[in-house]
Design an enzyme around this catalytic site. Sequence first.
Site, short mmCIF file in Angstrom:
data_model
loop_
_atom_site.label_atom_id
_atom_site.label_comp_id
_atom_site.label_asym_id
_atom_site.label_seq_id
_atom_site.Cartn_x
_atom_site.Cartn_y
_atom_site.Cartn_z
N HIS A 1 -13.01 11.42 -0.12
CA HIS A 1 -12.76 12.85 -0.32
C HIS A 1 -13.98 13.59 -0.83
CE1 HIS A 1 -8.41 12.51 0.30
NE2 HIS A 1 -8.53 11.33 -0.29
N HIS B 1 -7.01 0.26 -8.77
CA HIS B 1 -5.94 0.59 -7.83
C HIS B 1 -5.07 -0.62 -7.52
CE1 HIS B 1 -8.00 4.39 -7.33
NE2 HIS B 1 -6.96 4.82 -6.67
N ALA C 1 -0.99 11.17 -5.61
CA ALA C 1 -1.70 12.35 -6.11
C ALA C 1 -1.72 13.50 -5.11
CB ALA C 1 -3.13 11.97 -6.49
N ASN D 1 -1.17 1.14 -2.54
CA ASN D 1 -0.97 2.45 -3.15
C ASN D 1 -0.26 3.40 -2.19
OD1 ASN D 1 -4.05 1.53 -4.24
ND2 ASN D 1 -2.48 1.96 -5.74
N GLY E 1 -10.59 -2.79 -8.72
CA GLY E 1 -9.92 -3.56 -9.76
C GLY E 1 -8.93 -2.74 -10.55
N GLY F 1 -7.24 8.92 -6.67
CA GLY F 1 -8.49 8.56 -6.03
C GLY F 1 -9.35 7.72 -6.96
N ASP G 1 -12.22 5.93 -1.24
CA ASP G 1 -11.23 6.97 -1.58
C ASP G 1 -11.72 7.78 -2.79
OD1 ASP G 1 -8.91 8.51 -1.50
OD2 ASP G 1 -7.63 7.00 -2.41
#
Length: 394
Positions: A69, A260, A149, A228, A258, A318, A283
């Site tokens: 992003h 997420h 999110a 996720n 480590g 993110g 991400d």
Amino acid sequence: MDTHSSIIIYNVTVYSENQTLKNGYIKLTNKKITEIGEIHQYVRQPKDHVIELSPSYKVIPGAIDVHIHGVNNADAMDGTAEALKTMARTLPKEGTTSFLATTMTQSNEAVEKALRNAGAYIEEQTDADAEVVGIHLEGPFISPKRAGAQPPTHIQDPNVALFQEWQKAAGGHIKLVTLAPEQPNGLALTSYLKETNVVASIGHSDSTYDQVGEAIEAGASHITHLYNGMRGLHHREPGVLGAAYLRDELFVELITDGIHCRPEMVKLAYDQITSERMILITDSLRAKWLKNGTYDLGGQPVHVNDTTATLADGTLAGSILKMNDAIKNTMSFTNCSLEDTVKMTAENPAKQLNLFDTKGSLKIGKDADIVVLNENLDVEMTFCRGTLSFQKED
């Protein structure tokens, strides 16, 4: 340096497409890779610019980040050429030479502005920076149950007509779409994406295992950030996660910070999926490469503290993961080889985006997207289409 000269990276370990050369060299001429070989095969030409290192230095293909992003206080949703330029100039520092500018769930107007901007930028970008090779539309066609999110107020059902409008606004540069295929019209959009050579990715989805199977039949070939924003694994309902493990038709994204997902879950995923289907992503947000603080994500404040980015309620928002750290972490968590990470950062994304004829490996004739790593796997130099885009300071 003379624009007609060639660059030779000499006496290094070269991770070429089909073999690893311990005492190798690679030659870059006019944006392309023109020679790869062992050092005794190199014949010096008058205009060659030789960079001599040592075999502890490793030359790998530049990473292709299909899900990013923002970085360095810039975000694809800013909708400005300056934001994408900042991203493109910063990413070579971490070994990324190509990326998909990734949008997020927002108002139709905000999404369209970002798409128009990215489409225009892609047409005009220069060779000196990481290349925007397309757009990843993440949302708004996702499940409210798995929003993560993504702002729930702007989530909507999959809509082929709206996607067609957006693809036109983007100049045809949307290459990957994250959607929830179980939502109304989800399979119709999945089929349309397949027909128009856009990757349909299952993400932010509450699909059952059987619904993922239907989506694969319709053309889905990708999973967005494994673990996720998806229905997890249950012994009576394997969910999206079970399908990612078991269905060979799917390339699978993973954020290996480590945070997420725990290191043990990275290893579990890697052991099941292997480097044949895994794609490492960052991400990342605008906060990457910045100090701790509060930043914006889709109009929501995101709090960044050392390694973690969260919304006010603690939801992960993110990452601030750098691609070369993703490589190091993955090797540490799974005991995989650097060759395996090359597949996951370069070869697999290139194949998924139909770019493997020009990118994704070190081979004569391909784009000179080259990363030089030192013995600690830190980025020493990055070349984007043959131009030195980053060099580590001593």
